[in-house]
Scaffold this motif. Structure first.
Motif, PDB file in Angstrom:
ATOM      1  N   ASN A 110      44.723  25.203  38.977  1.00  0.00           N
ATOM      2  CA  ASN A 110      44.156  25.370  37.637  1.00  0.00           C
ATOM      3  C   ASN A 110      45.348  25.292  36.574  1.00  0.00           C
ATOM      4  O   ASN A 110      46.555  24.896  36.987  1.00  0.00           O
ATOM      5  N   SER A 111      44.993  25.419  35.372  1.00  0.00           N
ATOM      6  CA  SER A 111      45.905  25.177  34.300  1.00  0.00           C
ATOM      7  C   SER A 111      47.239  26.344  34.175  1.00  0.00           C
ATOM      8  O   SER A 111      48.196  26.077  33.633  1.00  0.00           O
ATOM      9  N   ALA A 112      46.962  27.222  34.872  1.00  0.00           N
ATOM     10  CA  ALA A 112      47.976  28.446  35.057  1.00  0.00           C
ATOM     11  C   ALA A 112      49.140  27.968  36.123  1.00  0.00           C
ATOM     12  O   ALA A 112      50.099  28.886  36.326  1.00  0.00           O
TER      13      ALA A 112
END
Length: 603
Positions: free
Chosen positions: A315-317
């Protein structure tokens, strides 16, 4: 003809730049002021590589020299002729050898190509001429090559400084540009203040067994570092001066190198080096390459790749996640007191065995050595002495923990267990996650544990003190359309479309000290109206129906509570006949509805 002869003037016309392997035509112009008889005209094409090393100093200094003949060709262009007044041209063709090193003049190295001409004048000094030619590498097409180097390819070790350098191409033209980026890690633990890039040439010469290195060209560039984030990519574009190209001869060579150094206060600077192939200005470099990823960009590329291979999502995190049955899997980087490391977490429904595990602290190591005789809680042996030396795994009842651990087999000893509880396991790796192979291995081991957890949960037996009463608890579970959790003898289900639960609270004792029943509110109960009462007198003022139900539920040795989410009833001790709890749950459901029927239960 007079007694005093006039020697002719010699002029040479030749290409300005020559390349190895090609032939060229040189035109020798002979200009005579008077008629002159000559014996002949000779022309030579010579190429020589020379090296020089000085040993000692002062009056005791000794100069050592060596030379290597690259080419020597000659031609007689005229024999016994009479030169008339004016200019006469003679054309000569020579060949530059393939693989000839380029012209160069450095500190101790010299590669020189020249044409010599001599007019043989009888009984008079000969007319001579010497012209230096410029031989350069062929202006061919070269393939670019992207490069990534670092102080430690596996990533930073603990809190140590770490530097990574990426070049779009290590092949560059003289007068061109070096494109790339650098990334610096462990910025939390090191006081970086600048990034220094240094482009320099090493001139190597040898004379016999002696060798010497000089640095005739040295260019430095500095980039201040402010507000630096962890593994941040720092792009750069360096202008390369017009300098000699890379070459390798028999006695001499010129090698270019780019050095990147992260300057740190009060510590040794980390540095990396990349060999640069420097070409001539007219050389063509094919393939315009994309900048190589370094730092966070390279980490994300590696993580996306590994996630796709092992079946996880990135994910983007910057976290890899997966769902394996009822187990949530997460893999992320963590920056702690020991530096950057990998953290893998498994979250799952409560086991109910008061599982406790992790790394052995000094206290746990002491307990492991002294054992239960000294009052320390025992832990189980997973069959690996190395793992047991640094880790422990225990719980409320080892008779429950042992089959759980056995079902996991050798999966646990293959990982570094940081912490374990009833609903979570955390593993770590002393690896920052830069190496895709190490990251993939960590993820695969983590997923293997997640896949084995359902079988391990099923292997957990009920506590010995409650085994005679499991039949009544299993019947209650069927009534609530739920599955009995044998670990702590608890049930979560629904009754009359309301979520309800019955939990045995053990508090480290051989049998439950409390049995807690709960019925959820349909909507959140106001915090200001929550209460907890162990007697009817302790109840707040309630509506008549709610008061009636609460009074009925609050019999001897009971506690009734209303939280924002549910109404709870605590019974003292274990419940051996769980069938009677249905009526209690129905009363709790009625109370939850009575408490939320109006905006406020108070009149």
């Amino acid at each position: 003809m007079g007694l005093i002869k006039h020697r002719p003037v010699l002029v040479l016309k030749a290409p300005r730049v020559l390349h190895p392997g090609e032939s060229f035509v040189a035109t020798l112009l002979v200009r005579a002021k008077r008629e002159l008889s000559i014996r002949g005209i000779d022309v030579w094409f010579e190429g020589t590589e020379r090296s020089r090393i000085v040993t000692g100093s002062g009056n005791s200094a000794t100069v050592h020299r060596a030379s290597n003949e690259i080419v020597r060709s000659s031609a007689r262009v005229a024999k016994r002729i009479k030169l008339r007044v004016g200019e006469r041209a003679f054309r000569i063709r020579f060949q530059v050898p393939s693989g000839a090193v380029p012209s160069f003049k450095g500190t101790s190295a010299k590669v020189e190509y020249l044409v010599r001409a001599q007019v043989d004048v009888p009984w008079w000094p000969d007319a001579k001429g010497e012209w230096i030619l410029n031989v350069q590498p062929e202006a061919a097409s070269y393939r670019g090559a992207s490069t990534v180097v670092s102080t430690r390819p596996e990533g930073p070790l603990g809190k140590e400084p770490h530097l990574e350098l990426g070049l779009v191409s290590s092949v560059v033209r003289s007068g061109g540009h070096l494109l790339g980026s650098a990334a610096i890690s462990n910025v939390q633990f090191n006081r970086y203040h600048s990034l220094e890039l240094r482009l320099r040439a090493a001139e190597r010469v040898c004379v016999g067994r002696r060798t010497s290195v000089a640095y005739p060209y040295d260019f430095r560039f500095s980039l201040p570092l402010k507000d630096l984030s962890e593994a941040q990519a720092l792009p750069f574009r360096l202008s390369v001066p017009r300098v000699p190209a890379t070459y390798q001869g028999k006695l001499t060579s010129l090698a270019w190198q780019l050095e990147a150094r992260a300057k740190i206060r009060l510590k040794a600077d980390p540095s990396v080096h990349v060999a640069i192939t420097l070409l001539t200005e007219k050389a063509r470099i094919s393939d315009t390459l994309a900048p190589p990823a370094v730092g966070n960009d390279r980490i994300q590329q590696a993580w996306r790749y590994v996630a796709s291979v092992v079946g996880m999502q990135f994910n983007s995190a910057g976290v890899m996640t997966a769902r394996v049955g009822s187990v949530d899997v997460e893999v992320a980087q963590s920056i702690g007191a020991g530096g950057v490391k990998l953290i893998g977490q498994l979250a799952f429904p409560k086991l109910g065995i008061a599982l406790d595990g992790g790394r052995r602290s000094g206290f746990h190591r002491l307990g492991h050595a002294l054992g239960t005789a000294a009052g320390f809680a025992p832990d189980i042996n997973l069959g690996s002495e190395r793992w047991a030396k640094h880790h422990y795994l225990s719980g409320r009842d080892l008779a429950q923990v042992r089959p759980f651990a056995k079902a996991l087999g050798l999966l646990l000893p293959a990982l570094d267990l940081e912490d374990a509880s009833d609903g979570r396991m955390i593993f770590q790796a002393r690896d920052p996650g830069y190496d895709p192979h190490a990251l993939q291995r960590f993820c695969e081991r983590l997923l293997a544990v997640a896949q084995a957890l359902p079988q391990a949960r099923a292997a957990i037996p009920a506590p010995a003190s409650m085994q005679p009463y499991l039949a009544s608890w299993a019947k209650l579970a069927r009534t609530l359309e739920a599955k009995l959790n044998l670990g702590d003898v608890s049930v979560e289900g629904t009754l009359d479309q309301v979520p309800v639960a019955v939990a045995s609270i053990w508090a480290g004792e051989p049998e439950p000290v409390i049995t807690r029943l709960s019925a959820a509110f349909e909507k959140e109960f106001p915090d200001r109206l929550c209460f907890s009462a162990a007697s009817v007198q302790a109840l707040p003022r309630l509506a008549p129906r709610a008061a009636e139900l609460a009074t009925t539920l609050l019999r001897k040795n009971r506690r009734l509570s209303a939280t924002t989410r549910a109404v709870e009833l605590e019974l003292l001790g274990p419940v051996r006949q769980a069938g009677r709890l249905r009526a209690e749950l129905e009363a709790l459901i009625d109370l939850s509805r009575a408490l939320t029927r109006r905006r406020s239960p108070y009149r």
